[in-house]
Write a protein that holds these residues in place. Sequence first.
Motif, mmCIF file in Angstrom:
data_model
loop_
_atom_site.group_PDB
_atom_site.id
_atom_site.type_symbol
_atom_site.label_atom_id
_atom_site.label_comp_id
_atom_site.label_asym_id
_atom_site.label_seq_id
_atom_site.Cartn_x
_atom_site.Cartn_y
_atom_site.Cartn_z
ATOM 1 N N ALA A 1 88.921 -15.093 -67.955
ATOM 2 C CA ALA A 1 88.037 -16.056 -68.615
ATOM 3 C C ALA A 1 86.849 -16.404 -67.723
ATOM 4 O O ALA A 1 85.711 -16.507 -68.191
ATOM 5 C CB ALA A 1 88.807 -17.307 -68.984
ATOM 6 N N HIS A 2 87.095 -16.567 -66.436
ATOM 7 C CA HIS A 2 86.005 -16.899 -65.512
ATOM 8 C C HIS A 2 85.040 -15.734 -65.366
ATOM 9 O O HIS A 2 83.823 -15.922 -65.323
ATOM 10 C CB HIS A 2 86.552 -17.270 -64.134
ATOM 11 C CG HIS A 2 87.532 -18.390 -64.156
ATOM 12 N ND1 HIS A 2 87.202 -19.658 -64.562
ATOM 13 C CD2 HIS A 2 88.843 -18.423 -63.838
ATOM 14 C CE1 HIS A 2 88.262 -20.425 -64.477
ATOM 15 N NE2 HIS A 2 89.285 -19.702 -64.045
ATOM 16 N N LEU B 1 84.453 -13.196 -67.488
ATOM 17 C CA LEU B 1 83.679 -12.979 -68.704
ATOM 18 C C LEU B 1 82.653 -14.089 -68.921
ATOM 19 O O LEU B 1 81.557 -13.827 -69.410
ATOM 20 C CB LEU B 1 84.614 -12.862 -69.910
ATOM 21 C CG LEU B 1 85.524 -11.634 -69.895
ATOM 22 C CD1 LEU B 1 86.456 -11.659 -71.097
ATOM 23 C CD2 LEU B 1 84.720 -10.362 -69.863
ATOM 24 N N GLY B 2 82.976 -15.319 -68.549
ATOM 25 C CA GLY B 2 82.009 -16.415 -68.645
ATOM 26 C C GLY B 2 80.837 -16.210 -67.711
ATOM 27 O O GLY B 2 79.693 -16.536 -68.042
ATOM 28 N N THR B 3 81.096 -15.649 -66.531
ATOM 29 C CA THR B 3 80.032 -15.388 -65.568
ATOM 30 C C THR B 3 79.153 -14.228 -66.018
ATOM 31 O O THR B 3 77.941 -14.236 -65.792
ATOM 32 C CB THR B 3 80.633 -15.080 -64.190
ATOM 33 O OG1 THR B 3 81.470 -16.165 -63.804
ATOM 34 C CG2 THR B 3 79.563 -14.883 -63.139
ATOM 35 N N LEU C 1 78.127 -13.506 -68.862
ATOM 36 C CA LEU C 1 77.119 -13.953 -69.816
ATOM 37 C C LEU C 1 75.850 -14.451 -69.124
ATOM 38 O O LEU C 1 74.763 -14.349 -69.678
ATOM 39 C CB LEU C 1 77.683 -15.052 -70.709
ATOM 40 C CG LEU C 1 78.823 -14.634 -71.638
ATOM 41 C CD1 LEU C 1 79.399 -15.857 -72.349
ATOM 42 C CD2 LEU C 1 78.329 -13.620 -72.638
ATOM 43 N N TRP C 2 75.994 -14.997 -67.928
ATOM 44 C CA TRP C 2 74.848 -15.558 -67.205
ATOM 45 C C TRP C 2 74.133 -14.546 -66.325
ATOM 46 O O TRP C 2 73.023 -14.811 -65.847
ATOM 47 C CB TRP C 2 75.317 -16.730 -66.333
ATOM 48 C CG TRP C 2 75.672 -17.916 -67.153
ATOM 49 C CD1 TRP C 2 76.916 -18.309 -67.538
ATOM 50 C CD2 TRP C 2 74.768 -18.865 -67.716
ATOM 51 N NE1 TRP C 2 76.836 -19.435 -68.296
ATOM 52 C CE2 TRP C 2 75.530 -19.806 -68.424
ATOM 53 C CE3 TRP C 2 73.375 -19.008 -67.702
ATOM 54 C CZ2 TRP C 2 74.953 -20.874 -69.095
ATOM 55 C CZ3 TRP C 2 72.817 -20.077 -68.360
ATOM 56 C CH2 TRP C 2 73.599 -20.984 -69.047
#
Length: 77
Positions: A44-45, A47-49, A51-52
Amino acid sequence: MTLPDHAHNQAGARRGLSRNFLIILGLSVIAAIAGALLFAQHQAHVLGTLLWLPLLACPLVHFFMHGRHRGGGHHHG
């Protein structure tokens, strides 16, 4: 019977090359396993990163692609 000096040096070089190759291969396998485990535990971390990353890359691209405006192509006579 002994090997000539150049044959002996070539055999030692091959032995050193194969040892270095095995070390690099072993470290690569360890890094791949560690990366897979980290990704599995922190998916989760990660994949969230991801995006940025394009947004964070913009200043770097601007700096490296446009950072040399000090005369870039404009020749004054």
